[in-house]
Scaffold this motif. Structure first.
Motif, PDB file in Angstrom:
ATOM      1  N   PRO A  88      95.906  73.173-111.617  1.00 30.63           N
ATOM      2  CA  PRO A  88      97.359  73.064-111.532  1.00 30.63           C
ATOM      3  C   PRO A  88      97.995  74.459-111.575  1.00 30.63           C
ATOM      4  CG  PRO A  88      96.477  71.585-113.213  1.00 30.63           C
ATOM      5  CD  PRO A  88      95.362  72.485-112.784  1.00 30.63           C
ATOM      6  N   TRP A  89      99.062  74.646-110.781  1.00 29.62           N
ATOM      7  CA  TRP A  89      99.720  75.947-110.698  1.00 29.62           C
ATOM      8  C   TRP A  89     101.224  75.785-110.587  1.00 29.62           C
ATOM      9  CZ3 TRP A  89     102.467  76.231-106.203  1.00 29.62           C
ATOM     10  CH2 TRP A  89     102.035  75.450-105.126  1.00 29.62           C
ATOM     11  N   THR A  90     101.929  76.852-110.909  1.00 32.01           N
ATOM     12  CA  THR A  90     103.385  76.903-110.747  1.00 32.01           C
ATOM     13  C   THR A  90     103.760  78.249-110.139  1.00 32.01           C
ATOM     14  OG1 THR A  90     103.735  77.801-112.956  1.00 32.01           O
ATOM     15  CG2 THR A  90     103.866  75.421-112.741  1.00 32.01           C
ATOM     16  N   ILE A  91     104.880  78.269-109.427  1.00 31.82           N
ATOM     17  CA  ILE A  91     105.458  79.515-108.921  1.00 31.82           C
ATOM     18  C   ILE A  91     106.859  79.617-109.497  1.00 31.82           C
ATOM     19  CG2 ILE A  91     106.388  80.720-106.915  1.00 31.82           C
ATOM     20  CD1 ILE A  91     104.099  79.807-105.288  1.00 31.82           C
ATOM     21  N   SER A  92     107.142  80.739-110.133  1.00 31.03           N
ATOM     22  CA  SER A  92     108.505  80.987-110.627  1.00 31.03           C
ATOM     23  C   SER A  92     109.118  82.114-109.799  1.00 31.03           C
ATOM     24  CB  SER A  92     108.489  81.350-112.115  1.00 31.03           C
ATOM     25  OG  SER A  92     107.736  82.519-112.319  1.00 31.03           O
ATOM     26  N   VAL A  93     110.371  81.912-109.402  1.00 29.21           N
ATOM     27  CA  VAL A  93     111.097  82.893-108.599  1.00 29.21           C
ATOM     28  C   VAL A  93     112.391  83.208-109.359  1.00 29.21           C
ATOM     29  CG1 VAL A  93     112.125  83.403-106.361  1.00 29.21           C
ATOM     30  CG2 VAL A  93     110.160  81.869-106.497  1.00 29.21           C
ATOM     31  N   PRO A  94     112.497  84.402-109.943  1.00 35.05           N
ATOM     32  CA  PRO A  94     113.640  84.705-110.810  1.00 35.05           C
ATOM     33  C   PRO A  94     114.901  85.204-110.103  1.00 35.05           C
ATOM     34  CG  PRO A  94     112.066  86.492-110.898  1.00 35.05           C
ATOM     35  CD  PRO A  94     111.478  85.441-110.002  1.00 35.05           C
ATOM     36  N   SER A  95     115.009  85.048-108.794  1.00 39.44           N
ATOM     37  CA  SER A  95     116.193  85.531-108.084  1.00 39.44           C
ATOM     38  C   SER A  95     116.881  84.389-107.349  1.00 39.44           C
ATOM     39  CB  SER A  95     115.824  86.621-107.082  1.00 39.44           C
ATOM     40  OG  SER A  95     115.346  87.756-107.761  1.00 39.44           O
ATOM     41  N   THR A  96     118.186  84.531-107.151  1.00 42.25           N
ATOM     42  CA  THR A  96     118.951  83.481-106.484  1.00 42.25           C
ATOM     43  C   THR A  96     118.948  83.624-104.969  1.00 42.25           C
ATOM     44  OG1 THR A  96     120.968  84.783-106.733  1.00 42.25           O
ATOM     45  CG2 THR A  96     120.480  83.178-108.457  1.00 42.25           C
ATOM     46  N   TRP A  97     118.616  84.785-104.429  1.00 38.77           N
ATOM     47  CA  TRP A  97     118.662  84.998-102.990  1.00 38.77           C
ATOM     48  C   TRP A  97     117.403  84.535-102.258  1.00 38.77           C
ATOM     49  CZ3 TRP A  97     114.924  88.360-101.226  1.00 38.77           C
ATOM     50  CH2 TRP A  97     114.380  89.245-102.166  1.00 38.77           C
TER      51      TRP A  97
ATOM     52  N   LYS B 185     114.366  81.329-102.213  1.00 43.88           N
ATOM     53  CA  LYS B 185     114.022  79.987-102.678  1.00 43.88           C
ATOM     54  C   LYS B 185     112.616  79.632-102.193  1.00 43.88           C
ATOM     55  CE  LYS B 185     118.364  78.723-103.875  1.00 43.88           C
ATOM     56  NZ  LYS B 185     118.810  79.802-104.681  1.00 43.88           N
ATOM     57  N   ALA B 186     111.899  78.860-103.011  1.00 42.49           N
ATOM     58  CA  ALA B 186     110.582  78.346-102.636  1.00 42.49           C
ATOM     59  C   ALA B 186     110.701  76.843-102.430  1.00 42.49           C
ATOM     60  CB  ALA B 186     109.567  78.645-103.731  1.00 42.49           C
ATOM     61  N   ASN B 187     110.085  76.325-101.361  1.00 44.44           N
ATOM     62  CA  ASN B 187     110.183  74.883-101.094  1.00 44.44           C
ATOM     63  C   ASN B 187     109.292  74.056-102.016  1.00 44.44           C
ATOM     64  OD1 ASN B 187     107.660  75.537 -99.921  1.00 44.44           O
ATOM     65  ND2 ASN B 187     107.867  73.921 -98.406  1.00 44.44           N
ATOM     66  N   GLN B 188     108.325  74.702-102.672  1.00 46.31           N
ATOM     67  CA  GLN B 188     107.423  74.013-103.590  1.00 46.31           C
ATOM     68  C   GLN B 188     107.142  74.954-104.746  1.00 46.31           C
ATOM     69  OE1 GLN B 188     103.791  72.737-101.695  1.00 46.31           O
ATOM     70  NE2 GLN B 188     102.876  72.024-103.598  1.00 46.31           N
ATOM     71  N   THR B 189     107.281  74.475-105.970  1.00 45.30           N
ATOM     72  CA  THR B 189     107.058  75.337-107.128  1.00 45.30           C
ATOM     73  C   THR B 189     105.886  74.878-108.000  1.00 45.30           C
ATOM     74  OG1 THR B 189     108.696  74.101-108.408  1.00 45.30           O
ATOM     75  CG2 THR B 189     109.458  76.097-107.260  1.00 45.30           C
ATOM     76  N   LYS B 190     105.276  73.742-107.660  1.00 41.95           N
ATOM     77  CA  LYS B 190     104.136  73.239-108.439  1.00 41.95           C
ATOM     78  C   LYS B 190     103.119  72.608-107.509  1.00 41.95           C
ATOM     79  CE  LYS B 190     106.594  72.122-112.640  1.00 41.95           C
ATOM     80  NZ  LYS B 190     106.117  71.708-113.924  1.00 41.95           N
ATOM     81  N   GLY B 191     101.862  72.619-107.955  1.00 39.62           N
ATOM     82  CA  GLY B 191     100.814  71.961-107.195  1.00 39.62           C
ATOM     83  C   GLY B 191      99.548  71.828-108.016  1.00 39.62           C
ATOM     84  N   ASN B 192      98.585  71.082-107.482  1.00 39.10           N
ATOM     85  CA  ASN B 192      97.287  70.892-108.144  1.00 39.10           C
ATOM     86  C   ASN B 192      96.128  71.387-107.298  1.00 39.10           C
ATOM     87  OD1 ASN B 192      98.074  69.645-110.602  1.00 39.10           O
ATOM     88  ND2 ASN B 192      98.503  67.773-109.461  1.00 39.10           N
ATOM     89  N   ASN B 193      96.359  71.520-106.011  1.00 38.93           N
ATOM     90  CA  ASN B 193      95.333  71.972-105.082  1.00 38.93           C
ATOM     91  C   ASN B 193      95.950  72.989-104.135  1.00 38.93           C
ATOM     92  OD1 ASN B 193      92.931  70.372-105.775  1.00 38.93           O
ATOM     93  ND2 ASN B 193      94.235  68.625-105.266  1.00 38.93           N
TER      94      ASN B 193
ATOM     95  N   THR C 164     100.667  75.326 -98.904  1.00 42.75           N
ATOM     96  CA  THR C 164     101.442  76.397 -98.278  1.00 42.75           C
ATOM     97  C   THR C 164     102.847  76.333 -98.843  1.00 42.75           C
ATOM     98  OG1 THR C 164     100.135  76.297 -96.256  1.00 42.75           O
ATOM     99  CG2 THR C 164     102.299  77.317 -96.101  1.00 42.75           C
ATOM    100  N   VAL C 165     103.293  77.445 -99.408  1.00 41.03           N
ATOM    101  CA  VAL C 165     104.630  77.529 -99.990  1.00 41.03           C
ATOM    102  C   VAL C 165     105.505  78.340 -99.039  1.00 41.03           C
ATOM    103  CG1 VAL C 165     105.992  78.326-101.959  1.00 41.03           C
ATOM    104  CG2 VAL C 165     103.692  77.394-102.320  1.00 41.03           C
ATOM    105  N   ASP C 166     106.633  77.764 -98.649  1.00 46.86           N
ATOM    106  CA  ASP C 166     107.580  78.457 -97.773  1.00 46.86           C
ATOM    107  C   ASP C 166     108.680  79.090 -98.613  1.00 46.86           C
ATOM    108  OD1 ASP C 166     106.283  77.697 -95.382  1.00 46.86           O
ATOM    109  OD2 ASP C 166     107.249  75.725 -95.471  1.00 46.86           O
ATOM    110  N   PHE C 167     108.881  80.387 -98.429  1.00 45.59           N
ATOM    111  CA  PHE C 167     109.959  81.114 -99.093  1.00 45.59           C
ATOM    112  C   PHE C 167     111.066  81.361 -98.079  1.00 45.59           C
ATOM    113  CE2 PHE C 167     106.317  82.199-101.710  1.00 45.59           C
ATOM    114  CZ  PHE C 167     106.833  82.122-102.989  1.00 45.59           C
ATOM    115  N   SER C 168     112.311  81.069 -98.461  1.00 42.26           N
ATOM    116  CA  SER C 168     113.473  81.301 -97.603  1.00 42.26           C
ATOM    117  C   SER C 168     114.396  82.289 -98.293  1.00 42.26           C
ATOM    118  CB  SER C 168     114.240  80.003 -97.364  1.00 42.26           C
ATOM    119  OG  SER C 168     113.407  79.060 -96.755  1.00 42.26           O
TER     120      SER C 168
END
Length: 135
Positions: free
Chosen positions: A61-70, A72-80, A83-87
């Protein structure tokens, strides 16, 4: 002499072990753990845009934290693996580029891993808009 040296070394080993070094919050596990980011940095143009980051995980299991408002990540948690898209939003500033450190980390008690990912966005291109009537 040899016996004294062995005795002193044994005492040093025993003195180096203490109960305070034991972390009781972690429980031993035989689970296989694996977590990897496909890149250590993503560079964006000044325009609003998006980029993808591959997260490789094998039942961890994993998490992604993004500390800025400008950004965004479309997915912040997963188990396997995923692909995480950053906008990113448009950067209007011609003076400043933007930088943010996102953190990909394992979300388990038995295995801690943290991977920083640098997200940067270029500053805007400064320009002057002239028209014949303004001359």
């Amino acid at each position: 002499m040899k016996r004294t040296l062995i005795y002193i070394m044994s005492l040093m080993v025993l003195a180096g072990c203490s109960e305070s070094e034991f972390d009781s919050s972690r429980t031993p596990s035989l689970m296989k753990r694996y977590l990897r980011a496909g890149a250590s940095e993503l560079n964006f143009p000044s325009s609003a845009s998006s980029k993808s980051l591959s997260v490789e995980s094998d039942e961890t299991p994993w998490t992604i934290s993004v500390p800025s408002t400008w950004v965004k990540a479309n997915q912040t948690k997963g188990n396997n693996s995923a692909t995480v898209d950053f906008s990113v939003e448009l950067n209007n500033s011609a003076d400043t580029s933007r930088v943010c450190i996102a953190n990909l980390s394992s979300d388990t008690q038995d295995w801690k891993r943290s991977i920083p990912i640098t997200l940067s966005q270029a500053k805007a291109t400064a320009y002057i808009n002239l028209s014949p009537s303004s001359l």
